[in-house]
Scaffold this motif. Structure first.
Motif, PDB file in Angstrom:
ATOM      1  N   LEU A 102      16.634  25.269  -4.543  1.00  0.00           N
ATOM      2  CA  LEU A 102      17.289  26.516  -4.138  1.00  0.00           C
ATOM      3  C   LEU A 102      16.609  27.732  -4.764  1.00  0.00           C
ATOM      4  O   LEU A 102      16.390  28.751  -4.097  1.00  0.00           O
ATOM      5  N   VAL A 103      16.275  27.636  -6.037  1.00  0.00           N
ATOM      6  CA  VAL A 103      15.623  28.772  -6.692  1.00  0.00           C
ATOM      7  C   VAL A 103      14.220  28.975  -6.131  1.00  0.00           C
ATOM      8  O   VAL A 103      13.740  30.114  -5.995  1.00  0.00           O
ATOM      9  N   LYS A 104      13.554  27.884  -5.781  1.00  0.00           N
ATOM     10  CA  LYS A 104      12.222  27.985  -5.188  1.00  0.00           C
ATOM     11  C   LYS A 104      12.284  28.618  -3.802  1.00  0.00           C
ATOM     12  O   LYS A 104      11.346  29.299  -3.365  1.00  0.00           O
ATOM     13  N   SER A 105      13.419  28.425  -3.107  1.00  0.00           N
ATOM     14  CA  SER A 105      13.600  28.998  -1.767  1.00  0.00           C
ATOM     15  C   SER A 105      14.073  30.445  -1.813  1.00  0.00           C
ATOM     16  O   SER A 105      14.177  31.103  -0.777  1.00  0.00           O
ATOM     17  N   GLY A 106      14.390  30.931  -2.998  1.00  0.00           N
ATOM     18  CA  GLY A 106      14.818  32.325  -3.129  1.00  0.00           C
ATOM     19  C   GLY A 106      16.284  32.550  -2.851  1.00  0.00           C
ATOM     20  O   GLY A 106      16.714  33.694  -2.663  1.00  0.00           O
ATOM     21  N   LEU A 107      17.085  31.485  -2.841  1.00  0.00           N
ATOM     22  CA  LEU A 107      18.528  31.614  -2.614  1.00  0.00           C
ATOM     23  C   LEU A 107      19.214  31.830  -3.967  1.00  0.00           C
ATOM     24  O   LEU A 107      19.968  30.983  -4.462  1.00  0.00           O
ATOM     25  N   PHE A 108      18.957  32.970  -4.549  1.00  0.00           N
ATOM     26  CA  PHE A 108      19.355  33.208  -5.935  1.00  0.00           C
ATOM     27  C   PHE A 108      20.869  33.299  -6.121  1.00  0.00           C
ATOM     28  O   PHE A 108      21.410  32.813  -7.116  1.00  0.00           O
ATOM     29  N   GLY A 109      21.554  33.912  -5.175  1.00  0.00           N
ATOM     30  CA  GLY A 109      23.008  34.010  -5.284  1.00  0.00           C
ATOM     31  C   GLY A 109      23.662  32.643  -5.266  1.00  0.00           C
ATOM     32  O   GLY A 109      24.596  32.369  -6.037  1.00  0.00           O
ATOM     33  N   ILE A 153      17.403  28.028 -15.282  1.00  0.00           N
ATOM     34  CA  ILE A 153      17.393  28.269 -13.835  1.00  0.00           C
ATOM     35  C   ILE A 153      18.261  29.492 -13.499  1.00  0.00           C
ATOM     36  O   ILE A 153      17.914  30.297 -12.627  1.00  0.00           O
ATOM     37  N   ARG A 154      19.384  29.636 -14.174  1.00  0.00           N
ATOM     38  CA  ARG A 154      20.228  30.827 -13.991  1.00  0.00           C
ATOM     39  C   ARG A 154      19.455  32.096 -14.370  1.00  0.00           C
ATOM     40  O   ARG A 154      19.569  33.130 -13.700  1.00  0.00           O
ATOM     41  N   LEU A 155      18.673  31.991 -15.436  1.00  0.00           N
ATOM     42  CA  LEU A 155      17.862  33.132 -15.874  1.00  0.00           C
ATOM     43  C   LEU A 155      16.870  33.536 -14.785  1.00  0.00           C
ATOM     44  O   LEU A 155      16.698  34.729 -14.488  1.00  0.00           O
ATOM     45  N   LEU A 156      16.230  32.553 -14.169  1.00  0.00           N
ATOM     46  CA  LEU A 156      15.298  32.839 -13.071  1.00  0.00           C
ATOM     47  C   LEU A 156      16.029  33.486 -11.892  1.00  0.00           C
ATOM     48  O   LEU A 156      15.569  34.482 -11.322  1.00  0.00           O
ATOM     49  N   ALA A 157      17.177  32.913 -11.532  1.00  0.00           N
ATOM     50  CA  ALA A 157      17.915  33.401 -10.363  1.00  0.00           C
ATOM     51  C   ALA A 157      18.426  34.822 -10.569  1.00  0.00           C
ATOM     52  O   ALA A 157      18.352  35.663  -9.660  1.00  0.00           O
ATOM     53  N   LYS A 158      18.956  35.105 -11.747  1.00  0.00           N
ATOM     54  CA  LYS A 158      19.496  36.441 -12.008  1.00  0.00           C
ATOM     55  C   LYS A 158      18.400  37.510 -11.985  1.00  0.00           C
ATOM     56  O   LYS A 158      18.674  38.680 -11.704  1.00  0.00           O
ATOM     57  N   ASN A 159      17.178  37.110 -12.282  1.00  0.00           N
ATOM     58  CA  ASN A 159      16.053  38.048 -12.239  1.00  0.00           C
ATOM     59  C   ASN A 159      15.267  37.953 -10.933  1.00  0.00           C
ATOM     60  O   ASN A 159      14.184  38.530 -10.815  1.00  0.00           O
ATOM     61  N   LYS A 160      15.844  37.175  -9.977  1.00  0.00           N
ATOM     62  CA  LYS A 160      15.247  37.022  -8.648  1.00  0.00           C
ATOM     63  C   LYS A 160      13.794  36.543  -8.730  1.00  0.00           C
ATOM     64  O   LYS A 160      12.892  37.100  -8.104  1.00  0.00           O
ATOM     65  N   CYS A 161      13.600  35.498  -9.512  1.00  0.00           N
ATOM     66  CA  CYS A 161      12.270  34.907  -9.683  1.00  0.00           C
ATOM     67  C   CYS A 161      12.306  33.441  -9.247  1.00  0.00           C
ATOM     68  O   CYS A 161      13.241  32.709  -9.580  1.00  0.00           O
ATOM     69  N   LYS A 162      11.271  33.022  -8.540  1.00  0.00           N
ATOM     70  CA  LYS A 162      11.209  31.649  -8.051  1.00  0.00           C
ATOM     71  C   LYS A 162      10.595  30.692  -9.068  1.00  0.00           C
ATOM     72  O   LYS A 162      10.754  29.477  -8.946  1.00  0.00           O
ATOM     73  N   ASN A 163       9.868  31.241 -10.026  1.00  0.00           N
ATOM     74  CA  ASN A 163       9.229  30.388 -11.032  1.00  0.00           C
ATOM     75  C   ASN A 163       8.982  31.192 -12.305  1.00  0.00           C
ATOM     76  O   ASN A 163       9.245  32.405 -12.358  1.00  0.00           O
ATOM     77  N   ASP A 164       8.454  30.506 -13.298  1.00  0.00           N
ATOM     78  CA  ASP A 164       8.231  31.147 -14.597  1.00  0.00           C
ATOM     79  C   ASP A 164       7.191  32.263 -14.517  1.00  0.00           C
ATOM     80  O   ASP A 164       7.306  33.291 -15.200  1.00  0.00           O
ATOM     81  N   ALA A 165       6.159  32.066 -13.697  1.00  0.00           N
ATOM     82  CA  ALA A 165       5.092  33.066 -13.591  1.00  0.00           C
ATOM     83  C   ALA A 165       5.639  34.397 -13.078  1.00  0.00           C
ATOM     84  O   ALA A 165       5.270  35.472 -13.568  1.00  0.00           O
ATOM     85  N   GLU A 166       6.534  34.324 -12.088  1.00  0.00           N
ATOM     86  CA  GLU A 166       7.129  35.553 -11.562  1.00  0.00           C
ATOM     87  C   GLU A 166       8.003  36.226 -12.611  1.00  0.00           C
ATOM     88  O   GLU A 166       8.021  37.456 -12.727  1.00  0.00           O
ATOM     89  N   LEU A 167       8.722  35.422 -13.381  1.00  0.00           N
ATOM     90  CA  LEU A 167       9.575  35.975 -14.434  1.00  0.00           C
ATOM     91  C   LEU A 167       8.736  36.721 -15.469  1.00  0.00           C
ATOM     92  O   LEU A 167       9.079  37.833 -15.886  1.00  0.00           O
ATOM     93  N   VAL A 168       7.635  36.114 -15.859  1.00  0.00           N
ATOM     94  CA  VAL A 168       6.747  36.752 -16.841  1.00  0.00           C
ATOM     95  C   VAL A 168       6.134  38.018 -16.264  1.00  0.00           C
ATOM     96  O   VAL A 168       6.036  39.047 -16.939  1.00  0.00           O
ATOM     97  N   GLN A 169       5.727  37.958 -15.003  1.00  0.00           N
ATOM     98  CA  GLN A 169       5.090  39.121 -14.378  1.00  0.00           C
ATOM     99  C   GLN A 169       6.058  40.288 -14.234  1.00  0.00           C
ATOM    100  O   GLN A 169       5.686  41.443 -14.439  1.00  0.00           O
ATOM    101  N   LEU A 229       6.513  40.671  -4.558  1.00  0.00           N
ATOM    102  CA  LEU A 229       7.399  40.409  -5.690  1.00  0.00           C
ATOM    103  C   LEU A 229       8.457  41.497  -5.824  1.00  0.00           C
ATOM    104  O   LEU A 229       9.580  41.240  -6.256  1.00  0.00           O
ATOM    105  N   SER A 230       8.103  42.721  -5.435  1.00  0.00           N
ATOM    106  CA  SER A 230       9.050  43.837  -5.540  1.00  0.00           C
ATOM    107  C   SER A 230      10.217  43.684  -4.580  1.00  0.00           C
ATOM    108  O   SER A 230      11.295  44.230  -4.799  1.00  0.00           O
ATOM    109  N   LYS A 231      10.015  42.955  -3.489  1.00  0.00           N
ATOM    110  CA  LYS A 231      11.067  42.790  -2.492  1.00  0.00           C
ATOM    111  C   LYS A 231      12.130  41.788  -2.927  1.00  0.00           C
ATOM    112  O   LYS A 231      13.215  41.749  -2.360  1.00  0.00           O
ATOM    113  N   ASN A 232      11.791  40.950  -3.890  1.00  0.00           N
ATOM    114  CA  ASN A 232      12.760  39.927  -4.330  1.00  0.00           C
ATOM    115  C   ASN A 232      13.954  40.562  -5.031  1.00  0.00           C
ATOM    116  O   ASN A 232      13.815  41.538  -5.736  1.00  0.00           O
TER     117      ASN A 232
END
Length: 349
Positions: free
Chosen positions: A51-58, A80-96, A346-349
């Motif tokens: 789900l997080v990989k698909s971008g279904l963060f809510g 995984i909640r941390l990724l979803a709340k920041n609208k990130c699909k993976n760790d790399a996006e979160l770091v970026q 990435l800005s659209k997420n």
């Protein structure tokens, strides 16, 4: 989220196509890290990574609440909640994107309940984010300096004192010269007034004498030939003096050397006044140029202060609008992030 070991850099990462630290794509080794899954939340727990990989963060956040009822000490769910709340699909996006781990309750809980392998993954990601933040801060400061350097501010700083001193000295010299000329004009004017006064006094005396002669001429019928001749000579002399005084005044007004000198001084004074006006105009123009540069510097400082404020909040995404996408990606790569997503996507997420 399974943990793998990158054979190239040796770091532990969450399962991904590429190592976010070195960019390696092959020969990953699975790191055995036992995870106790509660049977009442097994189905929901297994859905979270996809789900997080698909971008279904809510939806991820909602399901994670269900899972945490049965698995309240599962570090992976908090991550995984941390990724979803920041609208990130993976760790790399979160770091970026950037994140303040200290202000994140999910990160606190993830570290609290993490296994040895998970704690190592989270710690490395935190170090990477801090490193990127420091690199961006350094880049923003350098960018601010370069933008200021491209303005005339450096030249203005170097020449300002010399320009002001030169202008001040020149204006003082012109003012002193103007004062001297006006003093000369005043002296000539006083001499002219004195000369005119003398001629006027002479005319008044002639007028008085003429009045006396006039009163005496009323008795001409009583005078003899000798007295008549005296009156005629005296009257002729008075008329001649009057004509001479009038001619002298007219000549003084038109041709007297003092008048020429006065007119020359007037021209000289007007020339000095024009020079002073020109100097003041140039000084005003220079002041406008300096003020324009100062205003530009203020705008540059304001933009970079806003960027530094964003960095203090770990907002890395806003920096690319200041330094440009190419420089933004260069800083990320230099700081140690090997997997960089397209900024616009990435800005659209």
């Amino acid at each position: 989220m399974k943990i793998m070991i990158c054979p190239k850099c040796g770091k532990k990462i969450h399962i991904a196509d590429r190592c976010l630290f070195c960019g390696n794509e092959t020969d990953f080794k699975l790191f055995e890290d036992n995870q106790n899954i509660h049977e009442n939340a097994a189905k929901e727990f297994s859905e979270l990574p996809s789900l997080v990989k698909s971008g279904l963060f809510g939806k991820v956040v909602d399901i994670s609440r269900v899972v945490l009822r049965w698995m309240p000490s599962c570090a992976e769910v908090f991550w995984i909640r941390l990724l979803a709340k920041n609208k990130c699909k993976n760790d790399a996006e979160l770091v970026q994107k950037g994140i303040s781990f200290e202000d994140s309750a999910d990160f606190f809980n993830a570290m609290k309940y993490a296994s040895v392998g998970e704690r190592e993954v989270y710690s490395e990601l935190r170090k990477l984010v801090d490193n990127i933040k420091g690199s961006f801060e350094k880049t923003v400061k350098e960018h601010e300096y370069e933008e200021k350097k491209s303005t005339p501010i450096i030249r203005c700083q170097g020449e300002l004192s010399d320009v002001l001193n030169t202008k001040r000295k020149h204006l003082f010299e012109l003012w002193s010269e103007l004062e001297k000329v006006e003093q000369e004009m005043y002296g000539v004017e006083q001499d002219c007034k004195l000369l005119v006064s003398e001629h006027r006094d002479a005319l008044e005396r002639i007028k008085t004498d003429a009045a006396n002669v006039k009163s005496q001429t009323y008795r001409l019928n009583e005078c003899n030939e000798e007295e008549l001749h005296k009156y005629q000579v005296r009257l002729g002399s008075l008329l001649n003096q009057s004509d001479q005084s009038k001619s002298a005044i007219d000549m003084m007004r038109k041709q007297h050397p003092w008048i020429g000198k006065f007119n020359s001084l007037v021209e000289k004074r007007d020339g000095i006044v024009r020079k002073i006006s020109s100097e003041l105009s140039e000084l005003k123009s220079y002041e406008t140029r300096v003020q324009s540069t100062a205003s530009e510097i203020e705008r540059i400082e304001k933009r970079h202060q806003l960027a530094m404020r964003s960095l203090s909040e770990f907002d890395f995404m806003s920096i690319h609008s200041l330094i440009g996408i190419r420089k933004y990606e260069e800083v990320l790569a230099t700081a140690g992030l090997a997997v960089i997503s397209d900024v616009r996507g990435l800005s659209k997420n």
